[in-house]
Structures are given as C-alpha cells and as structure tokens.
Scaffold this active site. Structure first.
Site, PDB file in Angstrom:
ATOM      1  N   ASP A 193      -3.727   8.084 -18.127  1.00 50.44           N
ATOM      2  CA  ASP A 193      -4.904   7.271 -18.338  1.00 50.44           C
ATOM      3  C   ASP A 193      -4.981   6.753 -19.788  1.00 50.44           C
ATOM      4  O   ASP A 193      -5.429   7.389 -20.618  1.00 50.44           O
ATOM      5  CB  ASP A 193      -5.971   8.037 -17.930  1.00 50.44           C
ATOM      6  N   ASN A 207      -7.874   4.517 -20.751  1.00 52.28           N
ATOM      7  CA  ASN A 207      -8.961   4.166 -20.876  1.00 52.28           C
ATOM      8  C   ASN A 207     -10.075   5.242 -20.636  1.00 52.28           C
ATOM      9  O   ASN A 207     -11.346   5.137 -20.513  1.00 52.28           O
ATOM     10  CB  ASN A 207      -9.392   2.909 -20.168  1.00 52.28           C
ATOM     11  N   ASP A 265     -11.024   7.091 -18.112  1.00 49.68           N
ATOM     12  CA  ASP A 265     -11.779   7.279 -16.663  1.00 49.68           C
ATOM     13  C   ASP A 265     -11.233   8.185 -15.887  1.00 49.68           C
ATOM     14  O   ASP A 265     -11.712   8.414 -14.568  1.00 49.68           O
ATOM     15  CB  ASP A 265     -11.736   5.757 -15.832  1.00 49.68           C
ATOM     16  N   ASP A 288      -3.321   4.460 -15.263  1.00 48.62           N
ATOM     17  CA  ASP A 288      -3.313   3.017 -15.273  1.00 48.62           C
ATOM     18  C   ASP A 288      -2.216   2.424 -15.753  1.00 48.62           C
ATOM     19  O   ASP A 288      -1.083   2.983 -16.229  1.00 48.62           O
ATOM     20  CB  ASP A 288      -4.612   2.380 -15.729  1.00 48.62           C
ATOM     21  N   ASP A 306       5.828  -0.757  -4.533  1.00 48.57           N
ATOM     22  CA  ASP A 306       5.577  -0.321  -3.073  1.00 48.57           C
ATOM     23  C   ASP A 306       5.295  -1.539  -2.162  1.00 48.57           C
ATOM     24  O   ASP A 306       4.528  -2.296  -2.511  1.00 48.57           O
ATOM     25  CB  ASP A 306       4.681   0.802  -3.010  1.00 48.57           C
ATOM     26  N   HIS A 359       6.011  11.643  -3.817  1.00 44.66           N
ATOM     27  CA  HIS A 359       4.629  12.011  -3.747  1.00 44.66           C
ATOM     28  C   HIS A 359       4.225  12.398  -2.381  1.00 44.66           C
ATOM     29  O   HIS A 359       2.971  12.791  -2.251  1.00 44.66           O
ATOM     30  CB  HIS A 359       3.867  10.671  -3.869  1.00 44.66           C
TER      31      HIS A 359
HETATM   32  C1  GLC Z   1       4.120   6.662   3.347  1.00 46.33           C
HETATM   33  C2  GLC Z   1       3.868   6.978   2.027  1.00 46.33           C
HETATM   34  C3  GLC Z   1       2.772   7.784   2.335  1.00 46.33           C
HETATM   35  C4  GLC Z   1       1.613   7.375   3.107  1.00 46.33           C
HETATM   36  C5  GLC Z   1       2.067   6.755   4.374  1.00 46.33           C
HETATM   37  C6  GLC Z   1       1.102   5.665   5.002  1.00 46.33           C
HETATM   38  O1  GLC Z   1       4.771   7.871   4.403  1.00 46.33           O
HETATM   39  O2  GLC Z   1       4.845   7.539   1.474  1.00 46.33           O
HETATM   40  O3  GLC Z   1       2.487   8.309   1.032  1.00 46.33           O
HETATM   41  O4  GLC Z   1       0.638   8.136   3.290  1.00 46.33           O
HETATM   42  O5  GLC Z   1       3.281   5.965   4.335  1.00 46.33           O
HETATM   43  O6  GLC Z   1       1.081   4.753   4.300  1.00 46.33           O
END
Ligand code: GLC
Length: 555
Positions: free
Chosen positions: A23, A25, A27, A31, A100, A329
């Site tokens: 981060d 800034n 908040d 970013d 993404d 993630h």
């Molecule tokens: C994919 C992403 C996940 C998201 C899901 C809906 O599985 O990796 O994080 O919640 O799609 O977009």
C-alpha cells in the site's frame, strides 16, 4: 508432444493479490504504485511474469472478480497512468504483466446489468441470462458456487442466472453482440502491451439451455451446478472464437482457470492450436475436500496426491503445456494443506517448492509462498472477509457441524489465509501500510517476512532463487524447461520422484513425503544439484531423510 520454445514456457510467474501486496498511500489497501515499488524485490527473486488479480473498477463483493467497468482501473488501486507505468517499469525489470480476465460474469453494478434490469426491452437484456420462474419458483434447482440458488428473482416474475454470488450475474455468451463487446475489450487491454491474461472461471460460459433439475445433494435442497454448466458441450465454439479474435492475434500468454476439462479435451485447450497456452487443473488442489465442500474432508493420502499431480502432468505432456502451482488466492497455504504440523517450516516449504517447481510446465509462485508462509488463525467467522468462507461456514452448520468444528474446517480452507497483507518486514504494520489494513496481519509476520529472508542464504526466498537459477540459467535449463517428464520409483510408497530429460541432459527429482527414511537405488552416477537438507548420496544409492527433497543431475 509440443517442442516449440514459446517465450511463456520459460517464464516464471509470480501472482500478486494487489489488495494485499503493498500500500503506497496509507489507505490500508494495496495499490499499483505499491507494486511498482517492489519490482526490485521481484527481480531479485528471479520471476519474469507478474499476474495481477483483478484491478478493474469493482464494488469488491468478490474482491475484484465482480467488474463494474471493464475499461477502467478501480481508484483504490490507482489510475490508468499507474498501470501504464507499471507495464513500462516491469519491462525495464525484464518482466511482463498479465492481467486477470473475468468474462464469465460481471458485477450487478455494471451499467450493462443495471440497464438490463431497468428495462426489459433494453439491448443489454440479452447480455445476461434471464428466465421466467416455474410455478412461482426458480427455473431450476442448481446451487451457485458461493451458496444458494443460481437464480436471483428480479421482483417481476423473472430471474437472472449467477454461477457465483448473486452480485455476479453471468454474461450470456449466446449473444453475438455480447461476444463482440468482450473481444473489443480484450484487444483494448492487449494493445496496451500486456504479456497476456489469466482467464477466470472460463469453463462456465456455456450453459445447458434447458436448465433441467438435478438430484438434490445437500441439506439446502439444491444440486451442484456442474453437469449443467461446467465445460458444457458447445463451449469449444465460443472458446475457439475468443482465441482467434483476440489472444492468437497477439502471441500472448494465456492461462485459463479451467475446472472440468477431461483428458480427451486437453488438446482443444492446450494443444498446438489450443484456446490457451496452458490451463490450471484441479486434481491435486481439490483432493483434500469432497465435491468442493470444505466441511467434507476427503482423508487423502500421498498416493492420491502423487496420482493427481502426475496424471495431470502426463495428460498435458501428451498434447501441450501445463501450469504448475500449489497456491493461489483461492487456496489455503500449501504448508498447511499438504504437510503435517511438525514440518510446516522452512524445510517443509523448500520440500514443496522442489516438488512442484521442476515439473514440466510454467511454474507459478503465489505471493508469500516464496517466504514459506503458513495459514493465519481466524478466531471467529466475523473475522473473514471472503464471501466463500462465510458461506462455507453456514453450510457446515446446516450440515450439522458444531460452530467450533465448522470454524476449524473453514480456517483450514479459507481463501483469506492467503489474502492477508504481505509481510515485508517485522514491524507493527509489516511494511505493508502506514494506515489500517483492510484485513488483519499474520501474527507470524514478525518472524517470517521478506526483509529477514532476502539476506539469509538459507531462507525459503533464497531457495526459490536457486530453483529459478537451476531451471532457467544452468546447463540443465533445457531439460528443466522443455524436457520430458517421467515418473520414476512409483513402487516406493510416499515418494514422489520424476525425471526431466532433454537430449543429453537429465535431472532427477526425489521427494520423500513421509516421516520415515527411504532409500532409492541409482542406476547411474549423479551429481547433487539442490536439496532442502544434508544429503546422503553414495555411488549407487540415495538415502532420503523424512520430508527430504533432492535434485540430482544425471551424468
Ligand atoms: C475464480 C477466482 C475466484 C473468484 C471466482 C469468481 O475462481 O479465482 O477468486 O471468486 O472465480 O469470479
């Protein structure tokens, strides 16, 4: 088998969860400028592609996987100028940016959807999947991936379809106008000079238009949706068109999140002229739970793990390329998932790193994996931000678990384990922010952080550097990047062992995944290249300690 040396085959990908990386800034929210400030760190690690989780405008119901404006950056992450700067600065550091791409669904705040809701005759109505209810009920009994029906009532007798949360309406790929709109958008981003895309949830874009009911499979009276919309026949027409109109014109790298692709379909997806450069498969990642339900642990064995991982390697090798990962993630930390408590330490992290990093395919490191981070304890359900963790907790209770049992199982699987802020140093705010973070810090960050590991030649971070060095800059590079994968010693229980071979080059990888010693015969002289511990290598036998990983160069 593909032999072409496309650039992305040699790549080492690092996945960034922008909200939690750095981060700039104060908040409390990571970013783009924060990412720019850490490019030296990433260059030191040795990676050359950065995959950013979504940074488009979003109400953040699902942390950016709910896009309200496909053409702009969410102000919390910065501006378009920041992105341009990141792309340019990354290039200067020898790295490409991969974004993404979320095109199975958008956000209910997207103006397309708002228009579609407001006016039944709007041209945007056809961008989504609307159906009338059946006898005052939803059109069918499918369960969405984040819980509850896939159908959300609009209040006037109609329903719209959502594979994920109700705030994530699915896009109607049957509409040619919608598809054209998406291709335009994809090309807009590629024209900016991106290295490519990670393509989200793409095997859900085609639905069985009859929307039949399926047999109920849970206490909620609903049925899993996969038979009706995961890799449903006809999807290949959409994916072929997408690839031809966008990706293939740019020579970019694409990695698709593609659950449900059978081995027979692999060639279409990742073959020479495949829709994508590579796909993420889930055989090993989801083997710990049954039917994707976190409160149904599977009781997996090392044998299952080896089989899932190796079968997937062999399947991709037959026709194309693989994407190798243990974390992302959506997953908990790999140390917790794959190893018992006594080895969730630096040696364990190096063990797992050795195991997956040298497989055939492009390796992915998820932020913090290079430090050997473990799961973060969450004390109550209120501490979770992730909507799926909250849903899975409720589901556990519904299926009869006690509150503490449901919390224990969600803790083990929660996506927030890997989404909490990155520990840059051991200070109070982990060097992540000067403000209040959007979610709590990891309590172990004081001991396990980037600063302590960078300068320690024995750290997990340094070990990843060695792996990348070996894979990309050694006399074994051709074998480790392009070489054939072959399982070996499969008769030895709890051992994951394989070779990588290219012309005269040969590398052997042995990973002893158990608390016992194990001995393997060596049929040819070999040289020690890397290990997570002291190695006992004799002329023709190798003795592996518990949870020891050893990499040998064949001579
Ligand atoms: C994919 C992403 C996940 C998201 C899901 C809906 O599985 O990796 O994080 O919640 O799609 O977009």
């Amino acid at each position: 088998m593909q032999r072409k040396k496309d650039w992305w085959k040699a790549a080492n990908v690092y996945q960034i969860y922008p909200k939690s990386f750095c981060d700039s800034n104060g908040d409390g929210f990571g970013d783009l400028k924060g990412i720019i400030s850490k490019l030296d760190y990433l260059q030191l690690l040795g990676v050359d592609v950065l995959w950013l989780c979504p940074i488009y405008c979003s109400p953040m119901r699902d942390n950016g996987y709910d896009i309200s404006d496909y053409y702009n950056i969410d102000p919390r992450f910065g501006t378009m100028a920041d992105l341009d700067e990141l792309i340019a600065e990354a290039k200067r550091h020898g790295m490409q940016i991969v974004m993404d791409l979320v095109i199975n669904h958008c956000s209910d705040q997207n103006h397309w959807f708002q228009e579609a809701l407001r006016d039944k005759n709007s041209p945007y109505r056809d961008y989504f999947i609307f159906r009338e209810g059946k006898d005052g009920k939803a059109p069918c009994n499918w369960r969405s991936i984040f819980g509850g029906s896939v159908w959300e009532p609009t209040g006037d007798g109609a329903y719209y379809f959502h594979t994920f949360a109700k705030e994530q309406p699915d896009l109607n790929w049957e509409s040619e106008t919608l598809r054209e709109e998406l291709y335009r958008m994809v090309n807009f981003w590629l024209d900016k000079g991106l290295g490519g895309f990670r393509v989200d949830a793409i095997t859900y874009i085609k639905k069985n238009p009859a929307f039949p009911d399926f047999a109920v499979d849970g206490a909620d009276g609903l049925a899993g949706l996969n038979p009706g919309c995961q890799n449903y026949p006809g999807i290949e027409v959409f994916l072929g068109e997408l690839a031809a109109r966008t990706f293939h014109q740019h020579g970019c790298m694409t990695v698709a999140e593609a659950p449900g692709v059978p081995e027979a379909g692999m060639e279409d997806f990742v073959g020479e002229n495949g829709f994508f450069s590579m796909i993420f498969t889930f055989d090993h990642a989801d083997m710990d739970v049954l039917d994707g339900v976190w409160c149904r642990p599977s009781g997996w064995t090392v044998h299952d793990f080896r089989q899932g991982l190796f079968d997937s390697q062999l399947a991709s090798q037959r026709v194309g390329w693989a994407a190798n990962y243990l974390e992302n993630h959506d997953q908990p930390r790999s140390l917790n998932k794959y190893l018992p408590a006594e080895i969730r330490n630096a040696a364990g992290a190096k063990f797992l790193a050795t195991l997956y990093y040298l497989l055939r395919g492009t390796p992915y490191i998820y932020q913090g994996e290079e430090l050997g981070l473990v799961n973060c304890p969450f004390e109550s359900v209120e501490e979770f931000d992730d909507l799926s963790s909250v849903d899975q907790y409720a589901r556990g209770l519904e299926e009869g678990l006690s509150e503490s049992e449901a919390l224990r199982l969600v803790n083990a699987r929660s996506r927030d384990n890997s989404r909490i802020p990155f520990p840059w140093d051991g200070t109070e705010k982990a060097g992540f922010t000067t403000g209040t973070p959007w979610i709590k810090f990891h309590p172990a960050g004081k001991q396990i952080n980037a600063q302590t590991q960078i300068s320690n030649s024995d750290s997990v971070f340094s070990y990843y550097r060695q792996l990348i060095q070996l894979r990309n800059h050694s006399v074994y590079s051709d074998a480790l990047i392009y070489g054939d994968f072959r399982p070996i010693c499969t008769e030895v229980e709890n051992l994951l062992a394989y070779t990588r071979e290219y012309e005269e080059q040969k590398v052997l990888v042995f990973c002893n995944m158990q608390a016992a010693f194990c001995t393997v015969p060596l049929y040819q002289p070999a040289k020690l290249l890397l290990s997570n511990g002291n190695v006992e290598l004799e002329q023709d036998v190798l003795t592996l300690h518990p949870y020891q990983a050893v990499v040998l160069g064949g001579q």
